[in-house]
Scaffold this motif. Structure first.
Motif, mmCIF file in Angstrom:
data_model
loop_
_atom_site.group_PDB
_atom_site.id
_atom_site.type_symbol
_atom_site.label_atom_id
_atom_site.label_comp_id
_atom_site.label_asym_id
_atom_site.label_seq_id
_atom_site.Cartn_x
_atom_site.Cartn_y
_atom_site.Cartn_z
ATOM 1 N N CYS A 1 -52.802 -75.370 -75.599
ATOM 2 C CA CYS A 1 -51.600 -75.953 -74.519
ATOM 3 C C CYS A 1 -51.206 -74.359 -74.258
ATOM 4 C CB CYS A 1 -50.215 -75.874 -76.117
ATOM 5 S SG CYS A 1 -50.464 -77.569 -77.129
ATOM 6 N N ALA A 2 -51.856 -74.077 -73.133
ATOM 7 C CA ALA A 2 -52.227 -72.811 -72.424
ATOM 8 C C ALA A 2 -50.991 -72.012 -72.039
ATOM 9 C CB ALA A 2 -52.972 -72.921 -71.458
ATOM 10 N N TYR A 3 -50.222 -73.413 -71.057
ATOM 11 C CA TYR A 3 -48.857 -73.726 -70.411
ATOM 12 C C TYR A 3 -47.910 -73.532 -71.226
ATOM 13 C CZ TYR A 3 -45.142 -75.199 -66.947
ATOM 14 O OH TYR A 3 -44.109 -74.986 -66.157
ATOM 15 N N ALA B 1 -56.595 -67.377 -69.548
ATOM 16 C CA ALA B 1 -58.239 -67.637 -69.272
ATOM 17 C C ALA B 1 -57.715 -69.064 -69.191
ATOM 18 C CB ALA B 1 -58.220 -66.702 -70.433
ATOM 19 N N ALA B 2 -58.007 -69.677 -70.266
ATOM 20 C CA ALA B 2 -57.874 -71.252 -70.304
ATOM 21 C C ALA B 2 -57.605 -71.914 -68.462
ATOM 22 C CB ALA B 2 -57.005 -71.457 -71.097
ATOM 23 N N LEU B 3 -56.590 -71.331 -68.151
ATOM 24 C CA LEU B 3 -55.663 -72.002 -66.943
ATOM 25 C C LEU B 3 -56.084 -71.316 -65.741
ATOM 26 C CD1 LEU B 3 -52.267 -72.194 -68.028
ATOM 27 C CD2 LEU B 3 -53.729 -74.020 -67.967
ATOM 28 N N ALA B 4 -56.824 -70.358 -65.996
ATOM 29 C CA ALA B 4 -57.044 -69.183 -64.773
ATOM 30 C C ALA B 4 -56.066 -68.718 -64.069
ATOM 31 C CB ALA B 4 -58.120 -70.105 -64.073
ATOM 32 N N TYR C 1 -60.168 -62.008 -67.230
ATOM 33 C CA TYR C 1 -60.358 -61.918 -65.848
ATOM 34 C C TYR C 1 -62.191 -62.171 -65.630
ATOM 35 C CZ TYR C 1 -56.937 -57.914 -64.966
ATOM 36 O OH TYR C 1 -55.881 -57.476 -64.408
ATOM 37 N N ALA C 2 -62.678 -62.318 -66.718
ATOM 38 C CA ALA C 2 -63.830 -62.859 -66.435
ATOM 39 C C ALA C 2 -63.890 -64.106 -65.785
ATOM 40 C CB ALA C 2 -65.122 -63.230 -67.604
ATOM 41 N N ASN C 3 -62.485 -65.121 -66.796
ATOM 42 C CA ASN C 3 -62.325 -66.429 -66.364
ATOM 43 C C ASN C 3 -61.964 -67.112 -65.021
ATOM 44 O OD1 ASN C 3 -63.464 -67.280 -68.654
ATOM 45 N ND2 ASN C 3 -61.994 -68.206 -69.215
ATOM 46 N N LEU D 1 -62.639 -84.972 -68.336
ATOM 47 C CA LEU D 1 -63.282 -84.476 -67.691
ATOM 48 C C LEU D 1 -63.457 -82.663 -67.399
ATOM 49 C CD1 LEU D 1 -64.846 -87.067 -65.274
ATOM 50 C CD2 LEU D 1 -65.921 -86.132 -67.195
ATOM 51 N N GLY D 2 -64.132 -81.931 -67.702
ATOM 52 C CA GLY D 2 -63.929 -80.451 -67.522
ATOM 53 C C GLY D 2 -63.939 -79.992 -65.831
ATOM 54 N N CYS D 3 -63.276 -79.077 -65.505
ATOM 55 C CA CYS D 3 -63.396 -78.879 -64.621
ATOM 56 C C CYS D 3 -62.870 -77.267 -64.150
ATOM 57 C CB CYS D 3 -61.683 -79.895 -63.689
ATOM 58 S SG CYS D 3 -59.876 -78.970 -64.451
#
Length: 505
Positions: free
Chosen positions: A199-201, A232-235, A266-268, A458-460
């Motif tokens: 639940c990144a948001y 990271a999950a949400l970039a 940072y990588a994400n 689906l992934g995005c």
DNA sequence: AACATGTACG
């Protein structure tokens, strides 16, 4: 102690009561001295004192290793046990394991006349969380309510973390909202809970609520470490950079925990250079930090660097784990480094790391991406364990790249049986049929997919521009600037192909 | 005597 003993007549001035031994235990931490003091306590007739027993239990546990067994012997031999002694013994098991022992002891405690107090519950709940034992945790929660201690801040915080750990994130939030005066641990538990439950948001939103509503509680390194996976999950590069600047601004030391979170963030977000700089800034790197940077290189196609840093890590004497091999293997597979991949795969045995489904899937992916589909099939045939969805999924992905429809059908058949809920993989098969004009087959697969009901998203990919987050999926044409995006994408693909030709020629 | 933190294939 030896120094005191050498002072003439000292033993006459100092009364050797329980406080004397308590103080003695306080300032001696080696296994030998703890055992010696323990012997003295028994010899001088203080062995029945529950307060000293508590001290001994704590001390033995602190020694680590088998110290907890010595602690347990002290506990078992104590002729009388007060709540302190019960608590420190339960705490020892909650922290060092086996956590089931903490729960068993708590059950024993309930059958005595000694009442658990507000210290007992956080320990027991922590043990339940570590085991993911939802039923037991609920029962302990009910006990705490009956004892009227569920409103205690520490008990509440422990419960928030427990329910989050058991994926009961809404229950956790409800309890969190009930806490009238939240402290730093309350906020950290809830933010971490959101992060760990994808639940990144919500994690980021809660941080903002903390900054807005709680003027006395300031985020600390735990808050930041818990927040970073959400960024990271949400970039969410803006949030991530805020976290980074907060670390610098407040003078936090860049330890491996913060470092690994920042490197991954940072990588994400596509900032490999920043991730690299950060990695070098951590003074005491550990396995998880290395895993983060190896994955960072791998996901950006820098497999050579990933393998170099992997070797460097081994040279430093850091023991790799299963995740580490996943990161290193996937780096190889994205760069077509089949030979290096196999070398690394073989290393798993010598480092005593068990090969799991995901590792086999990495190898199938490695061979498959390199176009060696037959070898991939042979590899699957030689696997010592039954291939799972991960493995067949990797093979299907490779079939898609190389348009091997027959093999794809075979892999998809296995996937239908093993992993019926994963929509993305059937979509890949349907797309293959469409590519060669087998519309009826495509429709059949898509229908089967719909009939199964559950559709996993689906992934995005995501990118943050100014304050807006844009997402992109496979064949996605929903973005308002779709036309422009695909023009650029085609230009990029042309560049890649030219680059490949140049590399070959 | 107390609860909260990081890395993972496609």
């Amino acid at each position: 102690m030896p120094a005191w003993g050498s002072i003439p007549g000292f033993h006459r001035v100092l009364k050797r009561d329980s406080f004397y031994y308590s103080r003695l235990l306080q300032c001696h931490s080696s296994p030998k001295s703890v055992a010696r003091i323990h012997a003295q306590i028994i010899a001088t007739g203080h062995g029945h004192n529950p307060f000293l027993a508590s001290k001994l239990v704590s001390r033995y546990t602190d020694l680590g290793g088998r110290g907890i067994d010595d602690a347990r012997r002290v506990f078992d031999r104590a002729p009388q046990r007060d709540i302190l002694l019960w608590n420190v013994m339960i705490r020892s098991y909650a922290n060092s394991g086996p956590q089931t022992e903490a729960i068993i002891l708590y059950c024993h405690l309930r059958r005595t006349s000694v009442r658990p107090n507000c210290y007992t519950y956080p320990f027991v709940i922590k043990a339940c969380a570590a085991l993911g034992d939802e039923n037991e945790g609920r029962a302990v929660h009910a006990d705490a309510v009956r004892a009227g201690l569920d409103s205690d801040l520490f008990v509440s915080n422990a419960l928030v973390a427990f329910y989050a750990k058991c994926c009961e994130i809404e229950t956790a939030r409800n309890l969190f909202d009930e806490i009238p005066v939240k402290d730093l641990v309350s906020w950290n538990s809830m933010i971490a809970g959101y992060s760990q439950n994808d639940c990144a948001y919500e994690a980021i939103a809660l941080l903002h609520q903390m900054l807005r509503e709680d003027v006395v509680t300031k985020p600390d390194r735990v808050t930041i470490a818990a927040l970073l996976p959400a960024c990271a999950a949400l970039a969410a590069v803006q949030e991530g950079m805020w976290a980074h600047s907060y670390v610098i601004k407040t003078g936090m030391e860049m330890d491996a925990r913060l470092g690994s979170g920042l490197v991954s963030m940072y990588a994400n977000c596509g900032r490999l250079d920043t991730a690299q700089e950060l990695f070098e800034r951590v003074r005491e790197p550990n396995l998880i930090l290395y895993n983060s940077i190896i994955r960072a290189y791998g996901m950006h196609g820098h497999a050579k660097e990933a393998v170099v840093i992997f070797s460097k890590m081994l040279e430093m004497g850091i023991e790799p784990d299963g995740i580490c091999f996943i990161c290193a293997l996937s780096a190889c597979s994205h760069a077509g480094m089949v030979h290096e991949g196999f070398e690394i795969f073989e290393m798993m045995d010598s480092y005593g790391v068990e090969k799991g489904q995901v590792h086999y899937a990495c190898m199938v992916d490695l061979l498959g991406r390199a176009g060696q589909l037959r070898r991939a099939v042979e590899f699957i045939g030689r696997m010592p364990v039954d291939p799972g969805g991960d493995v067949w999924g990797a093979l299907l992905g490779a079939c898609r790249i190389y348009n091997d429809i027959e093999l794809a059908e075979e892999a998809a058949k296995k996937l239908f049986l093993l992993d019926p809920e994963n929509a993305g993989r059937y979509a890949a098969l349907a797309k293959m049929y469409e590519d060669v004009g087998r519309w009826e087959d495509a429709a059949r697969v898509r229908k089967a997919l719909r009939d199964r009901g559950v559709r996993k998203p689906l992934g995005c990919s995501m990118v943050e521009v100014d304050t807006e987050v844009h997402t992109f999926g496979v064949e996605d044409e929903s973005h308002p600037m779709t036309a422009e995006i695909y023009v650029v994408l085609e230009q990029l693909q042309k560049l890649v192909v030219e680059d490949e030709i140049a590399a070959i020629g």
